[in-house]
Design a protein around this motif. Structure first.
Motif, PDB file in Angstrom:
ATOM      1  N   GLY A 125      18.006  45.150  56.214  1.00  0.00           N
ATOM      2  CA  GLY A 125      17.268  44.638  57.035  1.00  0.00           C
ATOM      3  C   GLY A 125      18.149  42.795  56.784  1.00  0.00           C
ATOM      4  O   GLY A 125      18.397  41.673  57.721  1.00  0.00           O
ATOM      5  N   ILE A 126      18.808  43.495  55.142  1.00  0.00           N
ATOM      6  CA  ILE A 126      19.316  41.390  54.455  1.00  0.00           C
ATOM      7  C   ILE A 126      20.811  41.863  54.442  1.00  0.00           C
ATOM      8  O   ILE A 126      21.430  40.975  54.109  1.00  0.00           O
ATOM      9  CB  ILE A 126      18.641  41.153  53.542  1.00  0.00           C
ATOM     10  N   VAL A 127      21.039  43.350  54.449  1.00  0.00           N
ATOM     11  CA  VAL A 127      22.668  42.893  53.804  1.00  0.00           C
ATOM     12  C   VAL A 127      23.159  42.632  54.571  1.00  0.00           C
ATOM     13  O   VAL A 127      23.268  43.458  56.323  1.00  0.00           O
ATOM     14  CB  VAL A 127      23.498  44.706  53.350  1.00  0.00           C
ATOM     15  N   ARG A 128      24.319  42.212  55.178  1.00  0.00           N
ATOM     16  CA  ARG A 128      25.291  41.900  56.278  1.00  0.00           C
ATOM     17  C   ARG A 128      24.144  41.571  57.168  1.00  0.00           C
ATOM     18  O   ARG A 128      24.801  41.394  58.428  1.00  0.00           O
ATOM     19  CB  ARG A 128      26.401  42.765  56.979  1.00  0.00           C
ATOM     20  N   ARG A 129      23.260  40.274  57.290  1.00  0.00           N
ATOM     21  CA  ARG A 129      22.493  40.360  57.948  1.00  0.00           C
ATOM     22  C   ARG A 129      21.608  41.492  58.949  1.00  0.00           C
ATOM     23  O   ARG A 129      21.488  41.003  60.139  1.00  0.00           O
ATOM     24  CB  ARG A 129      22.866  39.063  59.066  1.00  0.00           C
ATOM     25  N   VAL A 163       6.800  39.374  50.794  1.00  0.00           N
ATOM     26  CA  VAL A 163       8.333  39.211  50.950  1.00  0.00           C
ATOM     27  C   VAL A 163       8.941  40.280  51.765  1.00  0.00           C
ATOM     28  O   VAL A 163       8.906  41.364  51.290  1.00  0.00           O
ATOM     29  CB  VAL A 163       8.829  38.698  49.324  1.00  0.00           C
ATOM     30  N   GLY A 164       9.708  39.893  52.990  1.00  0.00           N
ATOM     31  CA  GLY A 164      10.034  40.964  53.546  1.00  0.00           C
ATOM     32  C   GLY A 164      10.462  40.279  55.236  1.00  0.00           C
ATOM     33  O   GLY A 164      10.445  39.199  55.388  1.00  0.00           O
ATOM     34  N   VAL A 165      10.874  41.546  55.850  1.00  0.00           N
ATOM     35  CA  VAL A 165      10.981  41.227  57.545  1.00  0.00           C
ATOM     36  C   VAL A 165      10.811  42.006  57.962  1.00  0.00           C
ATOM     37  O   VAL A 165      10.739  43.731  57.359  1.00  0.00           O
ATOM     38  CB  VAL A 165      12.789  40.857  57.479  1.00  0.00           C
TER      39      VAL A 165
ATOM     40  N   PHE B 122      16.696  31.744  54.558  1.00  0.00           N
ATOM     41  CA  PHE B 122      16.797  33.047  54.068  1.00  0.00           C
ATOM     42  C   PHE B 122      14.641  32.752  52.901  1.00  0.00           C
ATOM     43  O   PHE B 122      14.447  33.787  53.790  1.00  0.00           O
ATOM     44  CB  PHE B 122      17.092  33.294  52.799  1.00  0.00           C
ATOM     45  N   GLY B 125      12.604  32.882  56.131  1.00  0.00           N
ATOM     46  CA  GLY B 125      13.072  34.058  56.593  1.00  0.00           C
ATOM     47  C   GLY B 125      11.705  35.196  56.091  1.00  0.00           C
ATOM     48  O   GLY B 125      11.675  36.180  56.953  1.00  0.00           O
ATOM     49  N   ILE B 126      12.179  35.492  55.416  1.00  0.00           N
ATOM     50  CA  ILE B 126      11.035  36.731  54.491  1.00  0.00           C
ATOM     51  C   ILE B 126      10.068  36.256  53.109  1.00  0.00           C
ATOM     52  O   ILE B 126       8.665  36.808  53.334  1.00  0.00           O
ATOM     53  CB  ILE B 126      12.227  37.215  53.025  1.00  0.00           C
ATOM     54  N   LYS B 151      21.142  31.318  61.205  1.00  0.00           N
ATOM     55  CA  LYS B 151      21.910  31.946  60.369  1.00  0.00           C
ATOM     56  C   LYS B 151      21.503  31.641  58.861  1.00  0.00           C
ATOM     57  O   LYS B 151      21.414  30.219  59.249  1.00  0.00           O
ATOM     58  CB  LYS B 151      23.495  32.011  60.242  1.00  0.00           C
ATOM     59  N   THR B 152      21.253  32.405  58.183  1.00  0.00           N
ATOM     60  CA  THR B 152      20.925  31.802  56.759  1.00  0.00           C
ATOM     61  C   THR B 152      21.372  33.082  55.655  1.00  0.00           C
ATOM     62  O   THR B 152      21.916  33.902  56.145  1.00  0.00           O
ATOM     63  CB  THR B 152      18.998  32.224  56.556  1.00  0.00           C
ATOM     64  N   GLY B 153      21.479  33.261  54.487  1.00  0.00           N
ATOM     65  CA  GLY B 153      21.542  34.030  53.877  1.00  0.00           C
ATOM     66  C   GLY B 153      22.634  33.115  52.043  1.00  0.00           C
ATOM     67  O   GLY B 153      21.648  32.182  51.642  1.00  0.00           O
ATOM     68  N   ASN B 161      27.248  35.085  51.608  1.00  0.00           N
ATOM     69  CA  ASN B 161      26.997  35.485  52.182  1.00  0.00           C
ATOM     70  C   ASN B 161      26.022  36.735  53.017  1.00  0.00           C
ATOM     71  O   ASN B 161      26.322  36.907  54.370  1.00  0.00           O
ATOM     72  CB  ASN B 161      26.846  34.092  53.904  1.00  0.00           C
ATOM     73  N   LEU B 162      27.266  37.576  52.035  1.00  0.00           N
ATOM     74  CA  LEU B 162      26.851  38.918  52.726  1.00  0.00           C
ATOM     75  C   LEU B 162      25.307  39.353  52.805  1.00  0.00           C
ATOM     76  O   LEU B 162      24.986  40.741  53.223  1.00  0.00           O
ATOM     77  CB  LEU B 162      27.622  39.909  51.555  1.00  0.00           C
ATOM     78  N   VAL B 163      24.405  38.445  52.348  1.00  0.00           N
ATOM     79  CA  VAL B 163      23.133  38.689  52.300  1.00  0.00           C
ATOM     80  C   VAL B 163      22.690  37.757  53.214  1.00  0.00           C
ATOM     81  O   VAL B 163      22.280  36.280  52.638  1.00  0.00           O
ATOM     82  CB  VAL B 163      22.869  39.522  51.064  1.00  0.00           C
ATOM     83  N   GLY B 164      21.750  38.324  53.433  1.00  0.00           N
ATOM     84  CA  GLY B 164      20.336  36.990  54.650  1.00  0.00           C
ATOM     85  C   GLY B 164      19.845  38.096  56.311  1.00  0.00           C
ATOM     86  O   GLY B 164      19.337  39.007  55.515  1.00  0.00           O
ATOM     87  N   VAL B 165      19.518  36.776  56.291  1.00  0.00           N
ATOM     88  CA  VAL B 165      18.316  36.671  57.963  1.00  0.00           C
ATOM     89  C   VAL B 165      19.079  35.778  59.149  1.00  0.00           C
ATOM     90  O   VAL B 165      19.411  35.191  58.860  1.00  0.00           O
ATOM     91  CB  VAL B 165      17.354  37.200  57.208  1.00  0.00           C
ATOM     92  N   PHE B 166      18.766  36.910  59.775  1.00  0.00           N
ATOM     93  CA  PHE B 166      18.840  35.354  61.341  1.00  0.00           C
ATOM     94  C   PHE B 166      17.367  34.584  61.349  1.00  0.00           C
ATOM     95  O   PHE B 166      16.529  35.341  61.464  1.00  0.00           O
ATOM     96  CB  PHE B 166      18.922  36.393  62.732  1.00  0.00           C
TER      97      PHE B 166
END
Lengths: 375, 375
Positions: A125-129, A163-165, B122, B125-126, B151-153, B161-166
């Motif tokens: 869920g979080i790698v490369r969003r 903590v999670g998505v 981020f 988001g989590i 975009k967050t990360g 920014n390779l790790v994050g969530v919308f």
């Protein structure tokens, strides 16, 4: 247990708009995992996340299936156990995925129980969003509960799954054969979540379970049917309320008490998740009776079925150190379903008639917990 | 710079179904933050995330605004700089939010630039799989770009920014007064992203900027209008493609080159993000001309405007050690917009006519980078 080869392939759709997917349930499905993955993302690669215990039993078969379908794949093995759902393991896994240069359309495959699924799903869920994700649950608990619905996460010192998505998989592959190597205790614990679906809103399913529990535990078509019924029930709830704004909370029947018990005993301790949920469900029924919502005979019937299959249903059956009412109440209050300081619990008007009770007063629960320890 | 008190309140809606929200742009809005937050979540609490630099300038005013609106709040201050976008700081922030026992409906408020917004968003988001979130961007770059779109990360050793969530905010509050304390270099760098919106699909806006850049840099209504036009442009793109499945990638104009330059120079080094993007946009125009897509005079016009406001537009203007073509190409290939090994770039047919070019051959880019270093 033995699994009947004549178990048919059952498909349960999860309807979530552009995030819809199918759950495939049947015997021998692990061998087809490669083809299904290749069909999902032609040319794509995969990283299989699993734990040490499952790796020994099932990883070679999955890697062979991926290889024969020409899906380039590598494996990432985490320690078995709840402690793996940590920031440290998450960071380690994320680093491995990035080191392997997996792209957005490549797939993270969770092969394991809830711990592996929650950790791998969170990473996906979080790698490369957000990357593609597939679940191959190997425990009954994961097959009927954690692998369906898109909840992912890790634990912190403050509690479980804080903590999670939400990250939905592309598909879930439930190979009932994998349960043949599951220790009986864990099969039983997973069965508690199967019972839960009957207790929430399906009295007919609960009645079927009362009549067919021995067949379910023997494996074969009855087991596959129980899993499919559970997945259908969960898919129905999730489709109506993906992000738990409302009725999805019904799936927490027995869980607020259960989580507190797990935390009190200590994760990885004397009570596994399903066992704690079984006690929690019985407690939710007894509290509902105490508050005048639920006929006493329904609470008794629940207890009786849980005991019949060898599950606990009583607070007095847990270690004495974990029964302190004040401590249990404090642990319940840190549950993430708390809103504006008031306790939200899942209560019931009877078997198959559960409901969300907001604003349950803390002192009512405290008194109830006192009663329970003196039962 | 001075900011005209007559700047009107501008509202830019971001249409994302049940995740829709408004961007408020104007002078003196920080003082209203408490009331707006109280209106959003009556009875809710807040955690303000900011960095050491911004905390000194603006945190007391925000805390006072929250207090006067009776929103219980605490502040969490992170070190200033890109290194803060790390797993370690994320874990520290998440722990602070859980220690404060914030619930799902409580709000994390990002007061700062892109680093603070990306990290705080981020975390929002989590924690509990998604908490309420508000952005109060304090840099021009954050106001026109990173605070809008969800975009967050964080960064890893593998790239930015390779790790994050919308995770979409509940609202964005852009107080143009806050730019009065921004160092001129950062105002200029942020302006590169303003120019970008003209270059993507709005040649009229680009022409307006050519004519009005001095007024924009002087502050006042022209600055607010440039910010609003940028937010409208970004909101339009994001509404059409929230999760970057298609045209949202146009927002990366200049960014694949830019990210590679930033990484080559070293984050926190001699090139801030907007400066790198300015060079990257000019490069994208020149490559587009080289490939026969874009009239040469448009590429020249872009260069001329960037130079006119004091931004760089040439690869030869970056430190010599960061210009190695092979290294830049390798850094571009690790960009998360890579699909199946082929490079995707944003190219253009002229000012306001950008497009997504898939499968740009690596050797074409390598030759172009050689030319650029010899310019």
């Amino acid at each position: 247990m033995t699994v009947d080869d004549t178990t048919p392939l059952l498909t349960v759709p999860v309807s979530l708009g552009d995030r819809s997917y199918d759950i495939f349930i049947g015997s021998g499905l692990l061998a087809e995992a490669g083809e299904r993955l290749a069909g999902l993302a032609p040319g794509g690669r995969a990283m299989v996340v699993t734990d040490e215990t499952v790796a020994e039993r099932h990883l070679p078969a999955l890697m062979a299936a991926l290889e024969s379908a020409k899906v380039p794949a590598e494996a990432f093995v985490v320690p078995a156990g709840e402690a793996t759902k940590s920031f440290a393991e998450l960071e380690r896994l994320v680093d491995a995925v990035l080191t392997a240069r997996l792209e957005r359309g490549d797939t993270i495959v969770a092969l394991g129980g809830g711990v592996v699924g929650d950790l791998a799903g969170f990473a996906a869920g979080i790698v490369r969003r957000g990357m593609a994700f597939v679940q191959i649950p190997t425990t009954l608990l994961a097959q009927v509960d954690s692998s369906v619905g898109g909840k992912t996460g890790i634990n912190t010192a403050h509690g479980k799954n804080l903590v999670g998505v939400f990250h939905q998989p592309q598909f879930v592959l439930i190979d009932t054969d994998l349960l043949a190597t599951l220790p009986p205790r864990h099969l039983k614990a997973g069965y508690a979540e199967v019972v839960k679906y009957g207790l929430i809103d399906d009295p007919v399913f609960f009645g079927w379970l009362e009549a067919n529990a021995p067949a379910v535990f023997a494996g074969g078509p009855a087991l596959a049917e129980a899993i499919a019924a559970s997945c259908r029930a969960k898919a129905r709830v999730v489709a109506a309320d993906e992000r738990e704004a409302g009725n999805r909370a019904l799936l927490n029947l027995g869980h607020t008490f259960g989580h507190a018990l797990e935390a009190a005993v200590g994760y990885g301790g004397d009570l596994v998740h399903g066992e704690a949920v079984a006690i929690g469900m019985a407690m939710a029924f007894r509290l509902s009776t105490l508050l005048g919502f639920c006929p006493a005979e329904d609470a008794v019937r629940v207890e009786r079925h849980l005991h019949a299959v060898g599950l606990l249903a009583d607070l007095t059956e847990v270690p004495a150190t974990a029964r302190d009412p004040a401590r249990l109440l404090a642990l319940m209050a840190q549950d993430k379903k708390v809103q504006r300081g008031a306790l939200t619990l899942i209560l019931t008007r009877g078997i198959g008639r559960s409901f969300i009770a907001h604003d349950v007063a803390a002192d009512v629960i405290a008194d109830f917990l006192e009663d329970e320890t003196a039962r």
